[in-house]
Design a protein around this motif. Structure first.
Motif, PDB file in Angstrom:
ATOM      1  N   GLY A 164      33.357 -22.092  21.555  1.00  0.00           N
ATOM      2  CA  GLY A 164      34.215 -23.107  20.989  1.00  0.00           C
ATOM      3  C   GLY A 164      34.953 -23.953  21.997  1.00  0.00           C
ATOM      4  N   ASP A 165      34.441 -24.005  23.234  1.00  0.00           N
ATOM      5  CA  ASP A 165      35.090 -24.811  24.269  1.00  0.00           C
ATOM      6  C   ASP A 165      34.348 -26.113  24.555  1.00  0.00           C
ATOM      7  OD1 ASP A 165      32.857 -23.886  25.669  1.00  0.00           O
ATOM      8  OD2 ASP A 165      34.005 -22.383  26.785  1.00  0.00           O
ATOM      9  N   GLY A 166      33.279 -26.355  23.793  1.00  0.00           N
ATOM     10  CA  GLY A 166      32.519 -27.583  23.962  1.00  0.00           C
ATOM     11  C   GLY A 166      31.399 -27.499  24.972  1.00  0.00           C
ATOM     12  N   LEU A 167      31.298 -26.394  25.709  1.00  0.00           N
ATOM     13  CA  LEU A 167      30.267 -26.243  26.733  1.00  0.00           C
ATOM     14  C   LEU A 167      29.031 -25.536  26.174  1.00  0.00           C
ATOM     15  CD1 LEU A 167      32.515 -25.219  29.757  1.00  0.00           C
ATOM     16  CD2 LEU A 167      31.478 -27.465  29.308  1.00  0.00           C
ATOM     17  N   VAL A 168      27.897 -25.796  26.811  1.00  0.00           N
ATOM     18  CA  VAL A 168      26.615 -25.242  26.378  1.00  0.00           C
ATOM     19  C   VAL A 168      26.359 -23.908  27.072  1.00  0.00           C
ATOM     20  CG1 VAL A 168      24.112 -25.573  26.409  1.00  0.00           C
ATOM     21  CG2 VAL A 168      25.629 -27.509  25.940  1.00  0.00           C
ATOM     22  N   THR A 169      25.989 -22.909  26.302  1.00  0.00           N
ATOM     23  CA  THR A 169      25.567 -21.618  26.850  1.00  0.00           C
ATOM     24  C   THR A 169      24.053 -21.553  26.844  1.00  0.00           C
ATOM     25  OG1 THR A 169      27.552 -20.408  26.165  1.00  0.00           O
ATOM     26  CG2 THR A 169      25.561 -19.114  26.472  1.00  0.00           C
ATOM     27  N   ILE A 170      23.476 -21.182  27.980  1.00  0.00           N
ATOM     28  CA  ILE A 170      22.034 -20.938  28.022  1.00  0.00           C
ATOM     29  C   ILE A 170      21.796 -19.443  27.852  1.00  0.00           C
ATOM     30  CG2 ILE A 170      21.517 -22.980  29.396  1.00  0.00           C
ATOM     31  CD1 ILE A 170      21.190 -21.153  31.851  1.00  0.00           C
ATOM     32  N   ILE A 171      20.663 -19.105  27.248  1.00  0.00           N
ATOM     33  CA  ILE A 171      20.358 -17.699  26.934  1.00  0.00           C
ATOM     34  C   ILE A 171      19.195 -17.164  27.758  1.00  0.00           C
ATOM     35  CG2 ILE A 171      21.290 -17.912  24.605  1.00  0.00           C
ATOM     36  CD1 ILE A 171      18.372 -18.156  23.597  1.00  0.00           C
ATOM     37  N   SER A 172      18.705 -17.973  28.679  1.00  0.00           N
ATOM     38  CA  SER A 172      17.607 -17.582  29.557  1.00  0.00           C
ATOM     39  C   SER A 172      17.710 -18.392  30.846  1.00  0.00           C
ATOM     40  CB  SER A 172      16.257 -17.855  28.891  1.00  0.00           C
ATOM     41  OG  SER A 172      15.204 -17.818  29.835  1.00  0.00           O
ATOM     42  N   PRO A 173      17.399 -17.793  31.993  1.00  0.00           N
ATOM     43  CA  PRO A 173      17.380 -18.576  33.229  1.00  0.00           C
ATOM     44  C   PRO A 173      16.465 -19.794  33.136  1.00  0.00           C
ATOM     45  CG  PRO A 173      17.269 -16.243  33.743  1.00  0.00           C
ATOM     46  CD  PRO A 173      17.130 -16.368  32.241  1.00  0.00           C
ATOM     47  N   PHE A 174      15.404 -19.692  32.346  1.00  0.00           N
ATOM     48  CA  PHE A 174      14.434 -20.777  32.260  1.00  0.00           C
ATOM     49  C   PHE A 174      14.985 -22.002  31.533  1.00  0.00           C
ATOM     50  CE2 PHE A 174      11.962 -16.922  32.883  1.00  0.00           C
ATOM     51  CZ  PHE A 174      11.125 -17.295  33.921  1.00  0.00           C
ATOM     52  N   LEU A 201      11.150  -8.601  36.939  1.00  0.00           N
ATOM     53  CA  LEU A 201      11.280  -7.764  35.742  1.00  0.00           C
ATOM     54  C   LEU A 201      12.605  -8.006  35.031  1.00  0.00           C
ATOM     55  CD1 LEU A 201       9.823  -4.340  36.957  1.00  0.00           C
ATOM     56  CD2 LEU A 201       8.710  -6.093  35.556  1.00  0.00           C
ATOM     57  N   ARG A 202      13.672  -8.173  35.784  1.00  0.00           N
ATOM     58  CA  ARG A 202      14.985  -8.376  35.174  1.00  0.00           C
ATOM     59  C   ARG A 202      15.070  -9.714  34.446  1.00  0.00           C
ATOM     60  NH1 ARG A 202      18.963  -4.768  36.557  1.00  0.00           N
ATOM     61  NH2 ARG A 202      18.392  -3.231  38.153  1.00  0.00           N
ATOM     62  N   VAL A 203      14.485 -10.744  35.049  1.00  0.00           N
ATOM     63  CA  VAL A 203      14.524 -12.064  34.416  1.00  0.00           C
ATOM     64  C   VAL A 203      13.625 -12.112  33.185  1.00  0.00           C
ATOM     65  CG1 VAL A 203      13.916 -14.499  34.725  1.00  0.00           C
ATOM     66  CG2 VAL A 203      15.224 -13.311  36.489  1.00  0.00           C
ATOM     67  N   VAL A 204      12.416 -11.576  33.308  1.00  0.00           N
ATOM     68  CA  VAL A 204      11.500 -11.582  32.172  1.00  0.00           C
ATOM     69  C   VAL A 204      12.065 -10.736  31.024  1.00  0.00           C
ATOM     70  CG1 VAL A 204       9.230 -10.827  31.376  1.00  0.00           C
ATOM     71  CG2 VAL A 204       9.445 -12.093  33.517  1.00  0.00           C
ATOM     72  N   SER A 205      12.802  -9.683  31.353  1.00  0.00           N
ATOM     73  CA  SER A 205      13.374  -8.842  30.304  1.00  0.00           C
ATOM     74  C   SER A 205      14.396  -9.607  29.466  1.00  0.00           C
ATOM     75  CB  SER A 205      14.018  -7.591  30.902  1.00  0.00           C
ATOM     76  OG  SER A 205      15.228  -7.905  31.580  1.00  0.00           O
ATOM     77  N   ASN A 210      15.383 -11.541  23.984  1.00  0.00           N
ATOM     78  CA  ASN A 210      15.601 -12.661  23.057  1.00  0.00           C
ATOM     79  C   ASN A 210      14.491 -12.725  22.019  1.00  0.00           C
ATOM     80  OD1 ASN A 210      17.928 -13.467  24.406  1.00  0.00           O
ATOM     81  ND2 ASN A 210      16.871 -14.989  25.672  1.00  0.00           N
ATOM     82  N   PHE A 211      13.263 -12.476  22.479  1.00  0.00           N
ATOM     83  CA  PHE A 211      12.100 -12.483  21.594  1.00  0.00           C
ATOM     84  C   PHE A 211      12.220 -11.391  20.540  1.00  0.00           C
ATOM     85  CE2 PHE A 211       7.739 -11.139  20.574  1.00  0.00           C
ATOM     86  CZ  PHE A 211       7.134 -12.346  20.276  1.00  0.00           C
ATOM     87  N   LEU A 212      12.598 -10.198  20.988  1.00  0.00           N
ATOM     88  CA  LEU A 212      12.736  -9.075  20.061  1.00  0.00           C
ATOM     89  C   LEU A 212      13.855  -9.304  19.045  1.00  0.00           C
ATOM     90  CD1 LEU A 212      12.210  -6.076  22.514  1.00  0.00           C
ATOM     91  CD2 LEU A 212      10.619  -6.912  20.766  1.00  0.00           C
ATOM     92  N   HIS A 213      14.837 -10.098  19.409  1.00  0.00           N
ATOM     93  CA  HIS A 213      15.917 -10.465  18.485  1.00  0.00           C
ATOM     94  C   HIS A 213      15.549 -11.680  17.628  1.00  0.00           C
ATOM     95  CE1 HIS A 213      18.790  -7.515  19.744  1.00  0.00           C
ATOM     96  NE2 HIS A 213      18.782  -7.916  20.996  1.00  0.00           N
ATOM     97  N   GLY A 214      14.275 -12.097  17.739  1.00  0.00           N
ATOM     98  CA  GLY A 214      13.807 -13.210  16.930  1.00  0.00           C
ATOM     99  C   GLY A 214      14.497 -14.527  17.228  1.00  0.00           C
TER     100      GLY A 214
END
Length: 425
Positions: A164-174, A201-205, A210-214
């Motif tokens: 709620g601060d107006g900034l964008v959160t990314i959910i993957s390094p990509f 492995l850490r990045v791909v995980s 995220n995929f498993l959480h649909g």
């Protein structure tokens, strides 16, 4: 334009022409136009690459083709406004097996048809549209694309402002576009050092979870596996909100005030949460606590491009870091992480954005230098890029010490130098 620049312009035009794709998708019932960033390595339509190509094409006097590319990018836009960072046109699978985690679960056989990824990418689309409109003055183009742009940026504001601060959160390094950016290492629990298979492995995980959480964003927000407000993404987002407000004004659209207010709010939050006055740098932050990730990469400069930024802050940031020989003032700047960082490696690698110079970074920095009337330094940067291309051709990235070209070949991003030259005229 000098003979050298004319020759370079012609070479870029040939490169874009050779990488151009035009086809028809039966499943999408639509034609598509785009340029492959690289014929072999990156054959798909990527979000921010398409925007870069719009800048290049306009600089080449081919704004009509840029229109087609940007319209293709938004062809598959969902009703809620979302557009994925990769468009897979016609019967293609992701280029790397692990990229399957960047698609939505349940696609099934639709993976073999035209579809989008589930991630986003730095949202340059409003700026690309504005550049095309500036070149063509085409009101039909702007009127047709503006509702899609508005829906897209509203989706980001409504779905990626986790705090709620107006900034964008990314959910993957990509999603940052800078896939293996060293400032993400602490977030995924990787020690500050040069990359290895453990980092992979850490990045791909992150994508796998995220995929498993649909790709349920509320679940992902609560799990907090990778929850980062990245400086580059947010600077570009805010910059484009201001541009979108201007496009709304150009056609008398009442949403001008809405987008300008979004931009103002996000700019205030960026200054309060991401700027470190003592270090004179903008840092990525992570988690709901907004912990600063104090690793110097070129995105520390990116917020300076935003409309209304304090000139004194800009001069301090540029003076402290851009000309620092222990950080970014190498023979062929800008390295993608500070020279004195433990992660720095200038060589070719699977782990990108950890040392080599990318023309994109120089192009973005060039715009900042021009904004603050540092024209001589900007022209030196342009010369550096032209020298890189003359020495090593159109490559994905370059050794910041030697200028040796590495990564993908016939890579279109190097063509951004034409836009740099254009902006100096």
């Amino acid at each position: 334009m000098s003979t050298k620049h004319t020759d370079l312009r012609n070479r870029v035009a040939v490169l874009l022409g050779e990488n151009m794709v035009h086809g028809y998708s039966k499943s999408a019932q639509s034609e598509f136009h785009y340029a492959k960033p690289s014929p072999e390595t990156y054959p798909f339509q990527f979000f921010w690459d398409t925007c870069f190509h719009a800048f290049i094409l306009c600089a080449l006097g081919k704004a009509g083709m840029a229109e087609k590319h940007l319209n293709s990018l938004f062809t598959l836009q969902r009703k809620d406004g979302f557009v994925g960072h990769i468009i897979y046109w016609n019967n293609v699978l992701p280029g790397r097996a692990t990229d399957i985690f960047q698609s939505r679960p349940g696609l099934g056989m639709n993976l073999l048809r035209t579809h989008m990824s589930a991630l986003i990418q730095p949202p340059f689309a409003a700026q690309a549209a504005a550049r095309i409109f500036e070149a063509t003055g085409s009101e039909p183009f702007l009127s047709g694309l503006l509702p899609k742009l508005k829906a897209y940026y509203k989706w980001i504001a409504q779905n990626r402002d986790f705090d709620g601060d107006g900034l964008v959160t990314i959910i993957s390094p990509f999603e940052s576009g800078m896939d293996w950016k060293p400032s993400f290492d602490p977030v995924v629990g990787f020690p500050r050092r040069q990359a290895n298979w453990k980092l992979f492995l850490r990045v791909v995980s992150v994508d796998a979870r995220n995929f498993l959480h649909g790709y349920d964003l509320e679940k992902i927000r609560k799990k907090n596996y990778f929850r980062v407000k990245e400086t580059g993404m947010n600077a570009i987002y805010i910059q484009n909100l201001y541009v979108l407000a201007s496009l709304c004004r150009a056609v008398g659209d009442s949403d001008e005030g809405y987008f300008r207010a979004l931009a103002d709010r996000a700019r205030e939050s960026l200054m309060s949460l991401m700027y470190d006055a003592e270090d004179a740098a903008f840092y990525d932050v992570c988690g709901p606590e907004n912990r600063k990730l104090k690793i110097l990469t070129p995105t520390l400069f990116f917020p300076l491009a935003i409309e209304g930024m304090d000139r004194r802050v800009a001069e301090k940031v540029i003076g402290r870091h851009f000309h620092n020989r222990e950080e970014f003032a190498l023979r062929y700047p800008l390295p993608s992480v500070s020279l004195n960082d433990p992660s720095f490696s200038p060589k070719e690698s699977l782990y990108l954005w950890r040392g080599p110079t990318w023309v994109y970074l120089d192009w973005f920095m060039h715009g900042i230098l021009m904004k603050y009337e540092q024209e001589e330094t900007a022209r030196e940067l342009t010369k550096t890029v032209t020298d890189l291309i003359e020495k090593s051709g159109f490559r994905e990235y370059y050794d910041p010490h030697t200028g040796h070209g590495m990564g993908a070949k016939d890579f279109t991003w190097a063509g951004l130098v034409i836009d740099m030259i254009r902006n100096e005229s």
